[in-house]
Enzyme design. Sequence first.
Site, PDB file in Angstrom:
ATOM      1  N   ASN A   6       1.506   2.996  -2.553  1.00  0.00           N
ATOM      2  CA  ASN A   6       0.801   3.920  -3.451  1.00  0.00           C
ATOM      3  C   ASN A   6      -0.468   4.469  -2.805  1.00  0.00           C
ATOM      4  O   ASN A   6      -0.821   5.625  -3.017  1.00  0.00           O
ATOM      5  CB  ASN A   6       0.505   3.240  -4.790  1.00  0.00           C
ATOM      6  CG  ASN A   6       1.772   3.085  -5.602  1.00  0.00           C
ATOM      7  OD1 ASN A   6       2.270   4.060  -6.150  1.00  0.00           O
ATOM      8  ND2 ASN A   6       2.322   1.877  -5.641  1.00  0.00           N
ATOM      9  N   ASN A  10      -5.980   2.307 -13.145  1.00  0.00           N
ATOM     10  CA  ASN A  10      -4.991   1.343 -12.651  1.00  0.00           C
ATOM     11  C   ASN A  10      -3.584   1.910 -12.815  1.00  0.00           C
ATOM     12  O   ASN A  10      -3.294   2.608 -13.789  1.00  0.00           O
ATOM     13  CB  ASN A  10      -5.100   0.050 -13.465  1.00  0.00           C
ATOM     14  CG  ASN A  10      -4.090  -1.003 -13.029  1.00  0.00           C
ATOM     15  OD1 ASN A  10      -3.948  -1.294 -11.839  1.00  0.00           O
ATOM     16  ND2 ASN A  10      -3.356  -1.568 -13.988  1.00  0.00           N
ATOM     17  N   GLY A  67       0.794  -1.225   0.000  1.00  0.00           N
ATOM     18  CA  GLY A  67       0.000   0.000   0.000  1.00  0.00           C
ATOM     19  C   GLY A  67       0.825   1.273   0.000  1.00  0.00           C
ATOM     20  O   GLY A  67       0.341   2.326   0.432  1.00  0.00           O
ATOM     21  N   LEU A  94      -9.893  -8.033 -12.834  1.00  0.00           N
ATOM     22  CA  LEU A  94     -11.340  -7.823 -12.698  1.00  0.00           C
ATOM     23  C   LEU A  94     -12.043  -8.160 -14.011  1.00  0.00           C
ATOM     24  O   LEU A  94     -11.661  -7.672 -15.073  1.00  0.00           O
ATOM     25  CB  LEU A  94     -11.611  -6.369 -12.312  1.00  0.00           C
ATOM     26  CG  LEU A  94     -11.160  -5.988 -10.889  1.00  0.00           C
ATOM     27  CD1 LEU A  94     -11.122  -4.475 -10.731  1.00  0.00           C
ATOM     28  CD2 LEU A  94     -12.066  -6.624  -9.844  1.00  0.00           C
ATOM     29  N   HIS A 117       0.236   0.869 -13.450  1.00  0.00           N
ATOM     30  CA  HIS A 117       0.992  -0.282 -13.966  1.00  0.00           C
ATOM     31  C   HIS A 117       2.450   0.129 -14.171  1.00  0.00           C
ATOM     32  O   HIS A 117       2.713   1.166 -14.795  1.00  0.00           O
ATOM     33  CB  HIS A 117       0.378  -0.763 -15.282  1.00  0.00           C
ATOM     34  CG  HIS A 117       1.038  -1.991 -15.824  1.00  0.00           C
ATOM     35  ND1 HIS A 117       1.144  -3.164 -15.100  1.00  0.00           N
ATOM     36  CD2 HIS A 117       1.662  -2.228 -17.007  1.00  0.00           C
ATOM     37  CE1 HIS A 117       1.792  -4.064 -15.825  1.00  0.00           C
ATOM     38  NE2 HIS A 117       2.116  -3.528 -16.983  1.00  0.00           N
ATOM     39  N   MET A 150      -3.904  -6.965  -7.096  1.00  0.00           N
ATOM     40  CA  MET A 150      -3.417  -8.094  -7.888  1.00  0.00           C
ATOM     41  C   MET A 150      -4.528  -9.112  -8.145  1.00  0.00           C
ATOM     42  O   MET A 150      -4.432 -10.273  -7.732  1.00  0.00           O
ATOM     43  CB  MET A 150      -2.226  -8.761  -7.171  1.00  0.00           C
ATOM     44  CG  MET A 150      -1.080  -7.802  -6.877  1.00  0.00           C
ATOM     45  SD  MET A 150      -0.462  -6.944  -8.335  1.00  0.00           S
ATOM     46  CE  MET A 150       0.455  -8.264  -9.092  1.00  0.00           C
TER      47      MET A 150
HETATM   48  C1  GRF Z   1       3.280  -1.317  -7.600  1.00  0.00           C
HETATM   49  O1  GRF Z   1       4.547  -1.453  -8.164  1.00  0.00           O
HETATM   50  C2  GRF Z   1       2.226  -1.417  -8.660  1.00  0.00           C
HETATM   51  O2  GRF Z   1       2.562  -0.794  -9.863  1.00  0.00           O
HETATM   52  C3  GRF Z   1       2.199  -2.911  -8.831  1.00  0.00           C
HETATM   53  O3  GRF Z   1       2.182  -3.381  -7.510  1.00  0.00           O
HETATM   54  C4  GRF Z   1       2.943  -2.505  -6.709  1.00  0.00           C
HETATM   55  C5  GRF Z   1       2.139  -2.120  -5.523  1.00  0.00           C
HETATM   56  O4  GRF Z   1       2.884  -1.523  -4.521  1.00  0.00           O
HETATM   57  N1  GRF Z   1       1.186  -3.357  -9.709  1.00  0.00           N
HETATM   58  P1  GRF Z   1       2.180  -0.931  -3.223  1.00  0.00           P
HETATM   59  O5  GRF Z   1       1.290  -2.002  -2.616  1.00  0.00           O
HETATM   60  O6  GRF Z   1       1.405   0.292  -3.617  1.00  0.00           O
HETATM   61  O7  GRF Z   1       3.312  -0.581  -2.290  1.00  0.00           O
END
Ligand code: GRF
Length: 204
Positions: free
Chosen positions: A15, A114, A13, A100, A116, A97
């Site tokens: 992000n 999303n 988390g 959907l 990516h 992950m």
């Molecule tokens: C990120 O690198 C995102 O792009 C990928 O999973 C990771 C998630 O990281 N699909 P976090 O859970 O936000 O730390």
Amino acid sequence: MAKKIVVLISGSGSNLQALMDAERQGQLGSGTITLVVSNKKGAYGLTRAAEASIPTHVRTLKEYKDAGKTREDFDRELAEYIEESQHPDLIVLAGWMHILSPAFVDRFRGKIINLHPALPGELDGAHAIDRAYSEFKAGERTKTGVMVHFVIPEVDKGKPILTQDIPCLEGDSLEDLENRIHVVEHQILPKAVKLVLEDSLDLN
Ligand code: GRF
């Protein structure tokens, strides 16, 4: 009027944290995170949300499978739960992950984005950073990147909102590249959320 954002996570988390920090600093415009959903019970992002007093909801595919239900049931019922409890303006997949199906995506067309860790048209699907690094080591690429895009049923194929190139540097370890990608993700995701909420996109 405040615009409601629901964030879907599966892991650390970081992000989500970037979004919560951006909201606190007034950088999401009128956006406010009203719910964090995880499909993993132990996801650290749930702790981050709880610390920020944001409601959380956990729903695992395993519970559905154990009850003899399908992936479509999971997606449809999750969509119903989010719609009925939040009436969201935007759903952000931030390290979510779980692919959907249309049972979810069609309900929120144009309202799901999303993050990516790759450029449009490259490295769709899981392990994009690992694959970029392997290709770099094999001399097949000199850069990768990050994008935020609208979600359609085809994985990582929706229209890009923001993209940023990231060079692969001589001497980079996988971890170096990963770290640089995460720094960019944390910058680009809040910006993309603000753009979408303000409806100030030029996608032509
Ligand atoms: C990120 O690198 C995102 O792009 C990928 O999973 C990771 C998630 O990281 N699909 P976090 O859970 O936000 O730390």
